[in-house]
Write a protein that holds these residues in place. Structure first.
Motif, mmCIF file in Angstrom:
data_model
loop_
_atom_site.group_PDB
_atom_site.id
_atom_site.type_symbol
_atom_site.label_atom_id
_atom_site.label_comp_id
_atom_site.label_asym_id
_atom_site.label_seq_id
_atom_site.Cartn_x
_atom_site.Cartn_y
_atom_site.Cartn_z
ATOM 1 N N ARG A 143 0.810 -1.210 0.000
ATOM 2 C CA ARG A 143 0.000 0.000 0.000
ATOM 3 C C ARG A 143 0.851 1.271 0.000
ATOM 4 N N ALA A 144 1.992 1.226 0.682
ATOM 5 C CA ALA A 144 2.753 2.455 0.920
ATOM 6 C C ALA A 144 3.854 2.700 -0.103
ATOM 7 N N LEU A 145 4.472 1.656 -0.624
ATOM 8 C CA LEU A 145 5.631 1.828 -1.503
ATOM 9 C C LEU A 145 5.163 1.916 -2.944
ATOM 10 N N THR A 146 4.782 3.109 -3.356
ATOM 11 C CA THR A 146 4.198 3.314 -4.685
ATOM 12 C C THR A 146 5.182 3.924 -5.679
ATOM 13 N N ASP A 147 6.347 4.379 -5.221
ATOM 14 C CA ASP A 147 7.335 4.939 -6.137
ATOM 15 C C ASP A 147 8.729 4.738 -5.541
ATOM 16 N N TYR A 148 9.754 5.090 -6.317
ATOM 17 C CA TYR A 148 11.130 4.872 -5.869
ATOM 18 C C TYR A 148 11.499 5.690 -4.627
ATOM 19 N N PRO A 149 11.075 6.961 -4.513
ATOM 20 C CA PRO A 149 11.369 7.689 -3.264
ATOM 21 C C PRO A 149 10.807 7.002 -2.029
ATOM 22 N N ALA A 150 9.623 6.391 -2.156
ATOM 23 C CA ALA A 150 9.047 5.688 -1.010
ATOM 24 C C ALA A 150 9.916 4.504 -0.608
ATOM 25 N N TYR A 151 10.424 3.765 -1.609
ATOM 26 C CA TYR A 151 11.344 2.664 -1.296
ATOM 27 C C TYR A 151 12.599 3.188 -0.609
ATOM 28 N N GLY A 152 13.117 4.318 -1.099
ATOM 29 C CA GLY A 152 14.312 4.892 -0.488
ATOM 30 C C GLY A 152 14.080 5.302 0.949
ATOM 31 N N ILE A 153 12.918 5.904 1.221
ATOM 32 C CA ILE A 153 12.580 6.294 2.590
ATOM 33 C C ILE A 153 12.499 5.073 3.486
ATOM 34 N N ALA A 154 11.875 4.002 2.992
ATOM 35 C CA ALA A 154 11.734 2.773 3.789
ATOM 36 C C ALA A 154 13.095 2.185 4.129
ATOM 37 N N VAL A 155 14.001 2.126 3.150
ATOM 38 C CA VAL A 155 15.340 1.574 3.392
ATOM 39 C C VAL A 155 16.099 2.438 4.393
ATOM 40 N N CYS A 156 16.035 3.755 4.216
ATOM 41 C CA CYS A 156 16.735 4.662 5.143
ATOM 42 C C CYS A 156 16.178 4.525 6.555
ATOM 43 N N ALA A 157 14.861 4.406 6.674
ATOM 44 C CA ALA A 157 14.261 4.251 8.002
ATOM 45 C C ALA A 157 14.711 2.954 8.652
ATOM 46 N N PHE A 158 14.792 1.873 7.870
ATOM 47 C CA PHE A 158 15.241 0.595 8.429
ATOM 48 C C PHE A 158 16.679 0.709 8.940
ATOM 49 N N VAL A 159 17.564 1.272 8.128
ATOM 50 C CA VAL A 159 18.965 1.421 8.544
ATOM 51 C C VAL A 159 19.061 2.300 9.783
ATOM 52 N N ALA A 160 18.295 3.392 9.809
ATOM 53 C CA ALA A 160 18.369 4.338 10.917
ATOM 54 C C ALA A 160 17.956 3.698 12.233
ATOM 55 N N ILE A 161 16.851 2.948 12.217
ATOM 56 C CA ILE A 161 16.317 2.430 13.484
ATOM 57 C C ILE A 161 16.906 1.075 13.845
ATOM 58 N N ALA A 162 17.265 0.244 12.834
ATOM 59 C CA ALA A 162 17.768 -1.098 13.121
ATOM 60 C C ALA A 162 19.270 -1.125 13.353
ATOM 61 N N LEU A 163 20.011 -0.367 12.577
ATOM 62 C CA LEU A 163 21.468 -0.455 12.624
ATOM 63 C C LEU A 163 22.127 0.730 13.320
ATOM 64 N N ILE A 164 21.542 1.925 13.186
ATOM 65 C CA ILE A 164 22.116 3.102 13.850
ATOM 66 C C ILE A 164 21.470 3.333 15.213
ATOM 67 N N LYS A 165 20.330 2.694 15.450
ATOM 68 C CA LYS A 165 19.587 2.812 16.719
ATOM 69 C C LYS A 165 19.056 4.224 16.942
ATOM 70 N N MET A 166 18.631 4.848 15.865
ATOM 71 C CA MET A 166 18.025 6.171 15.982
ATOM 72 C C MET A 166 16.642 6.027 16.621
ATOM 73 N N PRO A 167 16.249 6.913 17.525
ATOM 74 C CA PRO A 167 14.929 6.804 18.160
ATOM 75 C C PRO A 167 13.791 6.889 17.145
ATOM 76 N N PHE A 168 12.748 6.124 17.398
ATOM 77 C CA PHE A 168 11.596 6.095 16.501
ATOM 78 C C PHE A 168 10.997 7.478 16.258
ATOM 79 N N PRO A 169 10.744 8.314 17.295
ATOM 80 C CA PRO A 169 10.170 9.634 17.021
ATOM 81 C C PRO A 169 11.027 10.474 16.088
ATOM 82 N N LEU A 170 12.363 10.356 16.195
ATOM 83 C CA LEU A 170 13.240 11.129 15.327
ATOM 84 C C LEU A 170 13.141 10.650 13.883
#
Length: 435
Positions: A143-170
């Motif tokens: 439903r959410a990944l409708t274009d390439y920028p959306a995929y890029g945002i999803a990948v960046c969010a995964f790296v940020a929260i899973a690997l860099i441990k960035m807080p969810f609100p940030l």
């Protein structure tokens, strides 16, 4: 009541609305999609209390808000029928059945969680939860990944929260700002809003509701923090769940990874496998999945309050429920009179679309987090530059959990079996394997 939109349909009796929303609350299984579908079937198709267009209008508004969209939709529709009082009744009827069941299950877990039969049942549920999260990832991703920028945002969010441990609100804040900036760059001229007028009674009613629910939400929070101190478990839970209520865009799955991270690693309210247990129990109860927070609050209160486990647990569970859902009523009653304007704010839609893309990456992190704990139990992390990488002991791989999780995934995703049936079969498999 002031602020209520006049309906084209006949006036709905308060008694009929009470029984109808009570029925919806008792039968609201299957996650937000199933709950919204049930409300549509009952209120649009069967009762014909509201038109298809008005129902979708209400749903779109609720999708813009933090918090459980199905519960907020019920609250909004209750407000539409009978003003603020109707909204409060509809929202409570949607929450209370599942909340009571969740508190009872939490008490049973605290009292009998170490009994072999119960351990086996919970083992099966925890393995099945991994499949449920994977299914949610697939559905939200489509439903959410409708274009390439959306995929890029999803990948960046995964790296940020899973690997860099960035807080969810940030992560959510950065995604929203990115969506806003992208909208401004691609839309030089702001679109005009077709209707900026809000009647004085509607504005006055909204202000009164905002004032009342702000006091009901923040008043107890200030009392607990000032009276008990920030280190007290109930004060900490009140502050934490209040923060969750503000940033829970994207539904329960989006925020669970952050809740697990904070409740397990920072506050020590419960263990990683217990977070999985709570989610499995929440999937078996009616009402919004975010009711899992009642389990988190119950276990934290049972262990750290200083009261006996059941008393402390009940107080902790009620604390979690209040500070999770009181803000939901605030959002609805504050925004409902202005919903027509919100529907046409382009930059807000763009920001929330970017947040939805980030939510996919956050849910992917949740799937990985749950998967590692289900299949390997405890594990260590190694810091490589800014990245936190898991270090796994392959000898600790749990083949039984993997088998149950795989079977549940096939049943849910490929065979499309009912979730409650899958959870029941997984629980039975866990009992048989453990006994």
């Amino acid at each position: 009541m002031a602020g209520t939109i006049a309906l084209e349909q006949q006036k709905i009796e308060a008694r009929d609305a009470f029984y109808t929303f009570g029925k919806i609350g008792l039968l609201s299984f299957g996650g937000p999609a199933g709950q919204i579908a049930m409300m549509h079937r009952v209120l649009v198709d069967e009762k014909q209390w509201i038109s298809e267009e008005r129902f979708l209008h209400a749903l779109n508004f609720c999708m813009l808000l933090p918090g459980p969209e199905a519960m907020q939709l019920a609250t909004y529709l209750g407000w539409l029928f009978h003003g603020v009082r109707g909204g409060v009744v509809a929202g409570l009827l949607f929450i209370l059945p599942g909340a009571c069941v969740m508190l009872a299950l939490s008490a049973l877990y605290v009292s009998f969680g170490q009994v072999p039969l119960v351990e086996g049942l919970l083992f099966g549920l925890k393995a099945a939860v991994l499949a449920i999260v994977l299914e949610a990832l697939i559905k939200v991703g489509k439903r959410a990944l409708t274009d390439y920028p959306a995929y890029g945002i999803a990948v960046c969010a995964f790296v940020a929260i899973a690997l860099i441990k960035m807080p969810f609100p940030l992560v959510i804040l950065i995604a929203g700002l990115f969506g806003f900036a992208r909208y401004r760059l691609t839309n030089r001229v702001s679109p005009s809003l077709p209707d900026r007028t809000i009647t004085e009674p509607a504005a006055r009613g909204a202000f009164q509701s905002v004032l009342m629910w702000t006091v009901l939400w923040l008043g107890p929070l200030l009392f607990l923090v000032a009276g008990l101190g920030q280190s007290n478990v109930f004060a900490a839970e009140a502050a934490f769940f209040s923060k969750m209520a503000v940033v829970t865009f994207g539904g329960a799955y989006a925020v669970l990874a952050y809740v697990a991270q904070q409740a397990v690693d920072y506050y020590g309210w419960l263990k990683p496998d217990e977070m999985l247990t709570g989610l499995g129990l929440a999937e078996t109860t009616p009402g919004p999945l975010i009711l899992v927070l009642a389990f988190v609050g119950f276990v934290g209160g049972a262990r750290l309050s200083g009261f006996d486990p059941l008393t402390g647990g009940l107080l902790g569970g009620l604390t979690a429920l209040w500070f999770t859902f009181a803000p939901c009523f605030l959002w609805i009653f504050a925004g409902a009179p202005f919903v027509e304007r919100l529907r046409h704010v382009g930059w807000l839609k763009a920001s929330l679309a970017a947040i939805t893309g980030a939510v996919v990456g956050v849910i992917a992190n949740l799937a990985v987090w749950f998967g590692l704990h289900v299949l390997f139990g405890a594990f260590q992390e190694r810091l490589v530059g800014p990245l936190h990488l898991p270090v796994l002991d392959l000898a600790a791989f749990d083949w039984a959990a993997a088998a149950i999780a795989s079977g549940a995934a096939v049943a849910l995703i490929a065979l499309r079996l009912n979730m409650l049936v899958v959870l029941g079969l997984a629980a039975l498999a866990g009992i048989l394997l453990r006994l």
